[in-house]
Design an enzyme around this catalytic site. Structure first.
Site, PDB file in Angstrom:
ATOM      1  N   ASP A  70       0.829  -1.196   0.000  1.00 57.84           N
ATOM      2  CA  ASP A  70       0.000   0.000   0.000  1.00 57.84           C
ATOM      3  C   ASP A  70       0.873   1.259   0.000  1.00 57.84           C
ATOM      4  O   ASP A  70       2.051   1.222   0.322  1.00 57.84           O
ATOM      5  CB  ASP A  70      -0.899  -0.026   1.238  1.00 57.84           C
ATOM      6  CG  ASP A  70      -2.167   0.794   1.071  1.00 57.84           C
ATOM      7  OD1 ASP A  70      -2.319   1.472   0.039  1.00 57.84           O
ATOM      8  OD2 ASP A  70      -3.021   0.762   1.988  1.00 57.84           O
ATOM      9  N   ASP A  95      -9.066   3.778  -2.910  1.00 56.55           N
ATOM     10  CA  ASP A  95     -10.162   3.947  -1.956  1.00 56.55           C
ATOM     11  C   ASP A  95     -11.405   4.536  -2.620  1.00 56.55           C
ATOM     12  O   ASP A  95     -11.531   5.751  -2.795  1.00 56.55           O
ATOM     13  CB  ASP A  95      -9.715   4.838  -0.795  1.00 56.55           C
ATOM     14  CG  ASP A  95      -8.580   4.211  -0.005  1.00 56.55           C
ATOM     15  OD1 ASP A  95      -8.341   3.003  -0.181  1.00 56.55           O
ATOM     16  OD2 ASP A  95      -7.941   4.928   0.778  1.00 56.55           O
ATOM     17  N   GLU A 147       2.644   7.109  -2.453  1.00 52.09           N
ATOM     18  CA  GLU A 147       2.352   8.327  -3.209  1.00 52.09           C
ATOM     19  C   GLU A 147       2.774   9.590  -2.462  1.00 52.09           C
ATOM     20  O   GLU A 147       3.188  10.566  -3.080  1.00 52.09           O
ATOM     21  CB  GLU A 147       0.844   8.438  -3.509  1.00 52.09           C
ATOM     22  CG  GLU A 147       0.234   7.224  -4.169  1.00 52.09           C
ATOM     23  CD  GLU A 147      -0.348   6.251  -3.154  1.00 52.09           C
ATOM     24  OE1 GLU A 147      -0.964   5.266  -3.574  1.00 52.09           O
ATOM     25  OE2 GLU A 147      -0.197   6.498  -1.928  1.00 52.09           O
TER      26      GLU A 147
END
Length: 775
Positions: free
Chosen positions: A434, A500, A437
């Site tokens: 995950d 998400d 960024e």
């Protein structure tokens, strides 16, 4: 990190994360923004071969006398051919800048480049791609097999001075009816005409212009692509600042872009992925159904086993169980150690899950919280990003006081891999990688890399580090990550998921748009959170999203604050999930064949309609349906009442679930119960269907059924691979009057042929030595 560019701002650039962003250079057609000076290629003054390619020197004004060459810039345009059919152009104002890292890793096979120098024009040719440079006035045009693709005029390429810095700018023509696609996983409209896009990875969810996966490549339905070869922030103005042009710009004094031919959008993607890398073949087990703990829910071993047993009790095949963040202690992400209060015997739990036939996945990220015991270790060893003053770069976003692993440091990579190897040795099978960024630009890397250029590139180093460990420990063909962020080249390390989303039909639609865009940008495998991540879906959203999610390569039930087991979503949800898991398992010979094709060619498994039907104008804007390969059309249902509008291209189509035949070339409006959706097989298709409804990594050649749909006189064929992706069988069929002749070549163990031609189904069993059947 960062902010979006305001569309109503009169300022040209502004600051975010210490970096200048250029929005637009002009106010309409006639006027420049205040403080902007443009220096464009206006006239060719010289051209010659140099060590790094063929250089064309352009003045910024027409030169009428010798005095005009003084106190004036000269722009250099250098041509290279990194592969046949690709032309690389480097536009430079000043060439003396220090080389900055990182740069994309490219798999170049330098091709011959033919130069023809005429009195009025220069022609540069690579394979079937040709560039023509007109000397006076300057212009540039690209042709493939004699057809003009795009080009620009004398005021459309050059250098820009602004109050905030220098930029290089290119404006390529966009023709009438031309559509542009790609630029990564973008949740804005699928067709990119009219959009302003910054190539800058950000954690923005699926409901904004921000994107986790930014790729500086657009693909045109005119059969070419344009790739900007920079890891930095490339700014695009696609038919918005100038409605006839696709503009891209980059801060600095040089810009390299590549025009990629191919004859079609598929051809462009094949050439682009040959240059930037093609995906590893994911293991067949990863195509099964993944179930997670969800994010902030309460769970322990008892909860997890109850979910697994609940799926088994309802006859729903399950293949991978994923532990999200709280497998570790809160405030300590990542410490790479189990929360022993919740999981006192992790080795035993992993063993018990394996005994139930499941693979296991653990959530990780590249951040080390200050409370984690690993923080002091990493700080002392120099494994974390630093500020220019030597301090560890820290903040409280996500985890308190967290630092960021510096994957530019080989020792840090080895340390990180060592932490993960302990988990693999326990029995973990893969990792969800995950984040990646929110990477700062006011920092210092171990190897001196430019922090602005590293912002987007960081995710590749992170995911490559994890993927290479998995491949080393588990073997080629067994490595799989579940990544969120990406850049150019990340497609080599599958797979990626959409981030998400919200548990609504509009969010389901935006998720699909993002996947279609990513798959037009060189990525072959893609997934998403079935039923949405935030909030909790209605039963209708859950069931429709499950259909959609199970008609792709990778399928995961995941959420934020609530569980995603199907029995929480009404009486029918378990039946729907079971039905479509069964279907996906049976489709594995087809899907894994597409995966093997993606590994060899770079073509995506999920294909946007214009990628397959590039001559059908009705397909150009379609973003609520897609193709699996070239044979299966999927139109997810986005309404609670089951109504769906979709388009069938020309030809005869057979509904996979009902056998009903429909004539294409028209829009259709229908209503589907939750046990079905528009799922059609294209005419002249051979569709291999496996015998297992419960597994994805079984022997596809044992009990195989090959369905022949509406065969033509010209015929069709299909190749069948085994669960390692090796081609073992080829079947071909063609119509001969009222009969169908089928030829079989290769290995099988109990093959059944079934012909679907609209007049019932004709079946035949093929013995092991039989090579031809007439039905």
């Amino acid at each position: 990190m960062g902010t979006a560019r305001p569309r109503n701002s009169n300022a040209i650039p502004f600051q975010t994360d210490g970096q200048v962003i250029c929005m637009k250079f002009t106010d309409g057609f006639w006027v420049l923004k205040p403080g902007v000076t443009l220096t464009n290629c206006r006239e060719v003054q010289d051209a010659r071969w140099e060590e790094d390619g063929y250089a064309v020197y352009c003045s910024h004004v027409p030169v009428h006398d010798r005095g005009m060459i003084l106190n004036a810039p000269l722009l250099t345009l250098t041509f290279r051919a990194p592969r046949a059919g690709i032309l690389s152009l480097t536009l430079a104002h000043f060439q003396g800048g220090a080389g900055k890292a990182p740069a994309f890793e490219l798999f170049e096979e330098p091709a011959a480049m033919d130069i023809t120098e005429g009195p009025d024009a220069i022609t540069v040719t690579s394979g079937d791609l040709r560039a023509v440079v007109t000397r006076k006035p300057f212009s540039l045009a690209f042709f493939e097999n004699g057809v003009r693709l795009t080009g620009l005029g004398e005021r459309h390429m050059g250098h820009a001075k602004t109050p905030e810095g220098a930029f290089m700018r290119v404006k390529l023509d966009v023709g009438v009816g031309e559509k542009l696609y790609g630029l990564g996983e973008r949740f804005t409209p699928f067709v990119k005409n009219g959009q302003a896009v910054d190539i800058w990875n950000e954690d923005g969810g699926t409901a904004s212009e921000l994107a986790y996966k930014n790729i500086p490549l657009y693909v045109s339905n005119s059969g070419y692509g344009v790739f900007v070869n920079s890891t930095g922030k490339v700014s695009y103005e696609l038919c918005c600042e100038a409605v006839q042009s696709a503009q891209f710009s980059l801060a600095g004094e040089t810009l390299t872009f590549m025009v990629i031919g191919g004859g079609s959008m598929k051809g462009v993607i094949e050439r682009y992925t040959a240059l930037t890398g093609r995906p590893a073949l994911p293991p067949a087990w990863s195509f099964g159904l993944w179930l997670t703990t969800s994010f902030t829910t309460e769970y322990n071993e008892e909860t997890i086993l109850a979910f697994v047993d609940g799926m088994a009790a309802r006859g729903i095949p399950l293949h991978v169980f994923h532990f999200d963040c709280f497998w570790m202690k809160g405030y300590e992400w990542c410490n790479m150690d189990w929360d022993r209060a919740m999981f006192p015997d992790p080795e035993g739990l992993l063993r018990r899950l394996h005994e139930r036939g499941l693979k296991t996945c653990l959530w990780i990220n590249p951040y080390i919280a200050q409370k984690s015991p690993l923080f002091k270790v990493a700080m002392a060893a120099g494994y974390l990003l630093k500020r220019p003053n030597g301090d560890v770069w820290q903040w409280d976003m996500w985890q308190a006081g967290m630092g960021i692993v510096d994957f530019a440091n080989p020792a840090a990579c080895a340390w990180f891999q060592g932490l993960l190897k302990r988990l693999l040795d326990m029995g973990v099978d893969c990792f969800k990688t995950d984040f990646g960024e929110r990477i700062p630009t006011d920092c210092v890397y171990f190897d001196g890399s430019d922090p602005v250029l590293m912002h987007n590139y960081y995710t590749l180093l992170y995911n490559r580090c994890v993927f290479e460990l998995l491949e080393r420990e588990r073997g080629a063909g067994e490595a799989c990550v579940f990544a969120r962020s990406a850049t150019v080249g990340s497609q080599r390390y599958p797979l990626h998921w959409g981030g998400d989303s919200t548990s609504t039909f509009p969010s389901m639609a935006e998720t699909l748009r993002g996947g279609l865009s990513l798959c037009m940008s060189g990525f072959a495998f893609w997934s998403h959170d079935i039923s949405g991540f935030e909030e909790m879906a209605t039963p209708e959203v859950y069931m429709r999203w499950a259909q959609f999610g199970l008609l792709g390569t990778h399928s995961r039930l995941h959420g934020s604050g609530s569980y995603r087991v199907p029995w929480l979503f009404g009486e029918r949800a378990p039946d729907v999930v079971r039905q479509f898991v069964h279907l996906k398992c049976r489709l594995m010979p087809y899907l894994y064949g597409l995966a093997a094709e993606a590994h060899e060619t770079g073509l995506p498994v999920m294909r946007a309609m214009p990628l397959v039907f590039d001559g059908d104008r009705a397909c150009e804007d379609l973003d609520r349906q897609y193709m699996l390969g070239d044979a299966l059309l999927v139109a997810p249902v986005f309404r609670e009442d089951g109504a769906v509008e979709y388009y069938l291209p020309a030809g005869r189509w057979t509904h996979l679930l009902t056998g009903a035949v429909a004539q294409g070339g028209a829009w259709r409006n229908e209503t589907y119960d939750v046990d079905s959706l528009p799922l059609f097989v294209r005419e002249n298709t051979l569709l291999p269907m496996g015998a297992s409804e419960t597994q994805t990594d079984y022997d596809y050649l044992d009990g195989l059924e090959v369905r022949v749909y509406q065969p033509s006189v010209e015929g069709a064929q299909c190749a069948v691979v085994d669960s390692r992706g090796v081609q073992c069988l080829r079947v071909s069929a063609r119509r001969e009057g009222d009969a169908v002749r089928v030829r079989v070549n290769g290995e099988h163990r109990g093959l059944t042929l079934a012909v679907y031609d609209g007049a019932g189904v004709r079946r035949a069993d093929v013995s092991s030595g039989q090579t031809e059947v007439v039905l």
